[in-house]
Design a protein around this motif. Structure first.
Motif, short mmCIF file in Angstrom:
data_model
loop_
_atom_site.label_atom_id
_atom_site.label_comp_id
_atom_site.label_asym_id
_atom_site.label_seq_id
_atom_site.Cartn_x
_atom_site.Cartn_y
_atom_site.Cartn_z
N TYR A 345 0.82 -1.23 0.00
CA TYR A 345 0.00 0.00 0.00
C TYR A 345 0.85 1.27 0.00
O TYR A 345 0.30 2.38 0.05
N ALA A 347 2.66 2.69 -2.32
CA ALA A 347 2.51 3.54 -3.50
C ALA A 347 1.25 4.39 -3.40
O ALA A 347 1.27 5.60 -3.71
N ALA A 348 0.13 3.79 -2.97
CA ALA A 348 -1.10 4.54 -2.82
C ALA A 348 -0.95 5.62 -1.76
O ALA A 348 -1.49 6.74 -1.91
N VAL A 350 1.90 7.16 -0.83
CA VAL A 350 2.77 8.22 -1.35
C VAL A 350 2.01 9.10 -2.32
O VAL A 350 2.15 10.33 -2.33
N GLU A 351 1.16 8.47 -3.14
CA GLU A 351 0.37 9.23 -4.09
C GLU A 351 -0.56 10.21 -3.38
O GLU A 351 -0.82 11.31 -3.86
N GLY A 352 -1.05 9.82 -2.21
CA GLY A 352 -1.93 10.70 -1.45
C GLY A 352 -1.19 11.62 -0.51
O GLY A 352 -1.82 12.32 0.29
N GLY A 353 0.13 11.60 -0.53
CA GLY A 353 0.92 12.46 0.35
C GLY A 353 0.85 12.03 1.80
O GLY A 353 0.89 12.87 2.71
N PRO A 391 -3.70 14.71 2.92
CA PRO A 391 -2.26 14.80 2.60
C PRO A 391 -1.49 15.41 3.77
O PRO A 391 -1.96 16.34 4.44
#
Length: 480
Positions: A345, A347-348, A350-353, A391
């Protein structure tokens, strides 16, 4: 009696199966046996006491005559008064005495004794048992108790006389006969009264049971609000009624939950199906370019994936609630498991800060768990935490253990959950923020699945949250 009981009574062989008839038979038989044994015991006691009274009277007479023959053998007047005159003055319970010398010559006798008794038979019976009085029938059918005793005369053992005494006990026999007639009348009355009284008692006693049966007949899947009013019931039946009412409460709650669950399923299944249908209908309304058709197919694929995830979650919950479901336990390094889930999880996050980290103890934590199920439970918690953390927030995974329990904790610094919603978050399809969950593709089954996995492992799940300060979910799993 209720209609069912009446109908059963009309069928051959069914009447004995009714509770009222069985209780009536039990009451009647118990009552009859009690009256019979009580009355019979009183009769035996009465016979014994009458015989004892007669025996004491005879013994008293023998003792008086023995004293007179020993101390005053020449006082003929006193002997005659005792033998010949006293009995004539009695109206009831007359007695007869004969005084014989050693050669069995009659010295003195109560008048009319030969008219009442067969003297040879008297002598034969008296010699058979001289220690106790025995029963004998007179010449006119009267009942007598007779005895014989040898007594010394003038304190000389060498000279003895024989005393023969017979007491008329006809009055006692008549008393016993009257008692027997009363005994028969009482038993006959009891035979009539006890079944009637027993039936009334039984009918009154089983009336609460009939009320329960009537209430039960009114209950159906559409009518679960009927309850038994137990006021005035005996303690045992009141407890039964209370248990029955609590069972109805649980059934009503279960039916309401199933109804809500069915409505939620229908709603959540209808939404993606309607979206796919709408997209297809719009696409087919006129000719489209290849790119437009691609967009439609991509949208339909997203809805199909969402629909597949929902069906998969429902199937998992159904299997998890089966009594035959058992987790496949293997030795697991909990720290390594959490690390693998975090990487999946990350990557998800990091994508959402969002910062996604693990905070493990120095000592490794090992346990026998179903790796796949625990990964799914922790993954659902991380997905929820990432989805509801803004975030710049953080999600932390922790694990620790003691001798009895392994604890896996997922905490975040997200928006939190209102206190009034916390008791409902494990209900299926429940969403705190329905609009956001729909937009993010959530089904409202994530925490329900987590709870089912914990039940399979014999553990439990706890949640603590404060709006604006994040949420913490802890999985408690037995170490053994």
């Amino acid at each position: 009696m209720s209609w069912n009981v009446t109908r059963n009574l009309s069928l051959p062989g069914k009447w004995w199966g009714t509770l009222a008839v069985r209780l009536t038979a039990g009451y009647a038989i118990s009552g009859l046996l009690t009256v019979f044994f009580a009355t019979a015991s009183l009769y035996v006691v009465l016979v014994s006491e009458l015989e004892r009274s007669t025996d004491l009277f005879i013994a008293d007479k023998v003792n008086v005559l023995r004293t007179m023959l020993r101390d005053r053998p020449n006082d003929i007047d006193a002997l005659r008064e005792e033998v010949e005159l006293e009995s004539a003055a009695r109206r009831y319970e007359q007695f007869y005495i004969r005084l014989l010398d050693e050669q069995e010559n009659q010295l003195m006798v109560t008048p009319r004794m030969a008219e009442q008794l067969d003297l040879p038979q008297f002598i034969a019976l008296a010699h058979k048992r001289s220690d106790h009085a025995i029963a004998m029938k007179g010449l006119r059918g009267q009942a007598f108790r007779v005895t014989s005793a040898e007594v010394p005369v003038n304190s000389s053992p060498a000279h003895t006389d024989t005393i023969q005494i017979a007491v008329d006990v006809s009055q006692e026999e008549e008393l016993l006969a009257r008692y027997q007639r009363w005994f028969g009348a009482i038993m006959l009355g009891a035979f009539v009264i006890f079944p009637v009284a027993g039936y009334q008692i039984a009918r009154r006693g089983i009336r609460p049971v009939e009320d329960m049966a009537t209430t039960a007949r009114h209950i159906s899947s559409t009518n679960l609000r009927e309850r038994i009013l137990a006021e005035g019931y005996p303690v045992e039946l009141a407890s039964l009624a209370d248990t029955f009412n609590k069972m109805l409460d649980r059934l009503e709650e279960s039916f309401e939950r199933i109804s809500r669950f069915s409505a939620d399923i229908a709603h959540d299944l209808r939404t993606p199906v309607n979206n796919i249908r709408g997209e297809a209908e719009v696409a087919l309304a006129r000719a489209r370019t290849v790119d437009e058709y691609r967009d439609v197919l991509e949208s339909c694929l997203e809805e199909a994936v969402r629909l597949s995830d929902l069906i998969g979650a429902l199937l998992f919950l159904a299997r998890a609630e089966s009594p035959l479901a058992h987790p496949h336990r293997v030795p697991v390094d909990v720290g390594e498991l959490l690390g693998g889930v975090r990487e999946y999880y990350e990557a998800a996050a990091v994508e959402g800060g969002i910062s996604l980290t693990t905070a493990l103890t120095v000592e490794p934590v090992f346990a026998k768990l179903d790796r796949t199920l625990i990964q799914r439970a922790v993954g659902n918690l991380i997905a929820n935490a990432v989805a509801h953390t803004p975030p710049g927030g953080a999600v932390v995974l922790r694990a620790n253990a003691d001798a009895t329990t392994i604890r896996i904790e997922v905490s975040d610094t997200g928006e939190g959950i209102p206190q009034d919603a916390l008791p409902k978050v494990f209900d299926r399809f429940y969403r705190v923020d329905k609009s956001r969950s729909q937009a993010s593709g959530g089904t409202g089954l994530g925490l329900s699945i987590v709870q089912s996995i914990m039940v399979l492992h014999g553990g439990r799940v706890e949640i603590a949250s404060e709006p604006g300060h994040g949420t913490c979910v802890t999985l408690h799993i037995p170490a053994a």
